[in-house]
Design a protein around this motif. Structure first.
Motif, short mmCIF file in Angstrom:
data_model
loop_
_atom_site.label_atom_id
_atom_site.label_comp_id
_atom_site.label_asym_id
_atom_site.label_seq_id
_atom_site.Cartn_x
_atom_site.Cartn_y
_atom_site.Cartn_z
N LEU A 163 -20.39 -5.43 20.51
CA LEU A 163 -20.50 -3.99 19.84
C LEU A 163 -19.00 -3.35 20.06
O LEU A 163 -18.61 -2.44 19.00
CB LEU A 163 -21.39 -3.22 20.43
N LEU A 164 -18.13 -3.65 21.21
CA LEU A 164 -16.90 -2.94 21.07
C LEU A 164 -16.05 -3.01 19.82
O LEU A 164 -15.25 -2.03 19.43
CB LEU A 164 -16.19 -3.52 22.41
N LEU A 198 -15.60 1.26 29.92
CA LEU A 198 -15.70 2.54 29.88
C LEU A 198 -14.47 3.14 29.59
O LEU A 198 -14.22 4.28 28.86
CB LEU A 198 -16.55 3.05 31.15
N ASP A 199 -13.46 2.66 30.22
CA ASP A 199 -12.14 3.32 30.00
C ASP A 199 -11.75 2.98 28.46
O ASP A 199 -11.05 4.16 27.94
CB ASP A 199 -10.92 2.60 30.84
N GLU A 200 -11.81 1.94 27.66
CA GLU A 200 -11.52 1.82 26.28
C GLU A 200 -12.41 2.73 25.56
O GLU A 200 -12.05 3.18 24.32
CB GLU A 200 -11.79 0.37 25.98
N LEU A 201 -13.61 3.11 25.92
CA LEU A 201 -14.49 3.80 25.22
C LEU A 201 -14.22 5.47 25.30
O LEU A 201 -14.81 6.05 24.55
CB LEU A 201 -16.08 3.45 25.58
N ALA A 202 -13.50 5.52 26.40
CA ALA A 202 -13.64 7.18 26.75
C ALA A 202 -12.99 7.88 25.46
O ALA A 202 -12.96 8.87 25.44
CB ALA A 202 -12.63 7.58 28.03
N ASP A 211 -17.27 12.30 22.54
CA ASP A 211 -18.68 12.43 22.44
C ASP A 211 -19.50 11.60 21.53
O ASP A 211 -20.92 11.74 21.28
CB ASP A 211 -19.24 13.97 22.31
N ARG A 212 -18.86 10.57 20.84
CA ARG A 212 -19.61 9.84 19.81
C ARG A 212 -20.23 8.66 20.88
O ARG A 212 -20.99 7.77 20.34
CB ARG A 212 -18.53 8.84 18.94
N VAL A 213 -19.65 8.58 22.13
CA VAL A 213 -20.27 7.65 23.10
C VAL A 213 -21.00 8.24 24.07
O VAL A 213 -20.47 9.12 24.73
CB VAL A 213 -19.20 6.82 23.71
N HIS A 214 -22.27 7.56 23.95
CA HIS A 214 -23.16 8.31 25.01
C HIS A 214 -23.51 7.14 26.05
O HIS A 214 -23.94 6.18 26.02
CB HIS A 214 -24.67 8.57 24.45
N VAL A 215 -22.87 7.47 27.42
CA VAL A 215 -23.00 6.47 28.37
C VAL A 215 -24.13 6.88 29.20
O VAL A 215 -24.31 8.02 29.74
CB VAL A 215 -21.79 6.35 29.32
#
Length: 315
Positions: free
Chosen positions: A122-123, A151-155, A159-163
């Motif tokens: 998914l990345l 998580l660092d790449e997704l940061a 707020d499109r990413v919900h961890v």
């Protein structure tokens, strides 16, 4: 017939999370690697004949390197333990593929649902959707933040990413996250079997094509439809073979002198996909969706069988 492979060198091995490492692979002479698209995977051929499939999770525009993420499995069959404990930068490994059974199709909106190491396919999809300016969201669950890779790449996506680590939020609230079916939205999900089963159950009444999943291990199957033997005719070679109970179609056609590329022999990698000219397959793979199964125009010979007395294959 075994798959065609190429030897690549491990140029980097890095921790990505607790129990997860990434491998960066490149051609020893710096040659260009085959292009790939989000959702693609490669076969990693390890000592002793072990073959494992890993999703490509690097930069698809980098033609000189592949990146994969490998979880150290608690009950490993040998592959992940070897990668974590034995494989080092400078080592050479054989790679088959890439192949893509999980392509990102055009849509107005996307919802990506990842569980644990399921973030790997998914990345690149997230990167692609963002590049295209699509409306997208990612819901990413895991045991703890420490165990969740990238998580660092997704940061950077805010707020499109919900961890949602389980030790902080509990299990993913799928009713809230999935909502109602939306014709303009595609849902892509990858992760452990309990998550996949829960998402599929939640979306069971949705129109076909709105949900797409990918499994790293075979889905549990019921008994084959037919307990007796059946005939397979090979349209291009003009041969016919009987497939005995307990024998795979893949082995039966190989016995007739027609070799088909194969890898996982579990119905997860897609290498042995073959066209069906006539007859009704008994699909036992973990790749096709309901619409593709209903079409009946292809099958995976390593696990799937026949509902009809006779199958005609494009071989």
């Amino acid at each position: 017939m075994t798959m065609t492979t190429v030897d690549l060198r491990v140029v980097e091995k890095s921790p990505a999370a607790e129990g997860v490492v990434t491998l960066t692979l490149a051609h020893p002479r710096g040659q260009r690697l085959p292009d790939w698209a989000p959702g693609a995977h490669v076969d990693l051929v390890l000592p002793g004949g072990l073959v494992r499939q890993y999703s490509l999770c690097g930069d698809r525009w980098d033609s000189r390197a592949y990146r994969v993420g490998v979880l150290r499995e608690p009950v490993s069959r040998g592959g992940s333990v070897f990668v974590h404990d034995e494989l080092s930068p400078g080592d050479t490994v054989s790679i088959g593929g890439p192949r893509n059974n999980f392509p990102l199709v055009p849509a107005e909106r996307y919802l990506f649902v990842a569980g644990g190491i399921g973030i790997t396919p998914l990345l690149p999809m997230v990167h692609q959707a963002d590049l295209l300016g699509a409306d997208w969201r990612l819901v990413y669950g895991g045991r703890t933040r420490r165990s969740m890779a990238f998580l660092d790449e997704l940061a950077r996506y805010g707020d499109r990413v919900h961890v949602c680590p389980q030790d902080e939020y509990g299990l993913l609230d799928l009713d809230h996250r999935l909502g109602e079916p939306d014709w303009g939205r595609k849902v892509y999900c990858c992760g452990p079997e309990p998550l996949l089963a829960a998402v599929e159950n939640r979306c069971a009444q949705w129109p076909a094509g709105l949900l797409r999943t990918e499994r790293f291990v075979p889905k549990e199957q019921s008994a084959p439809v037919r307990a007796e033997a059946f005939e397979v005719a090979l349209a291009r070679s003009g041969r016919a073979v009987t497939v005995r109970p307990g024998q795979s179609v893949l082995d039966a056609v190989a016995g007739a002198g027609v070799n088909v590329l194969s890898s996982c022999r579990q119905g997860t990698c897609g290498t042995c996909e073959t066209g069906v000219v006539d007859g009704v397959p008994d699909h036992r793979d973990s790749i096709l969706d309901d619409a593709e199964r209903a079409a009946g125009d292809c099958m995976f010979l390593c696990v799937s069988r026949s509902r009809s007395d006779r199958l005609v294959l494009d071989l």
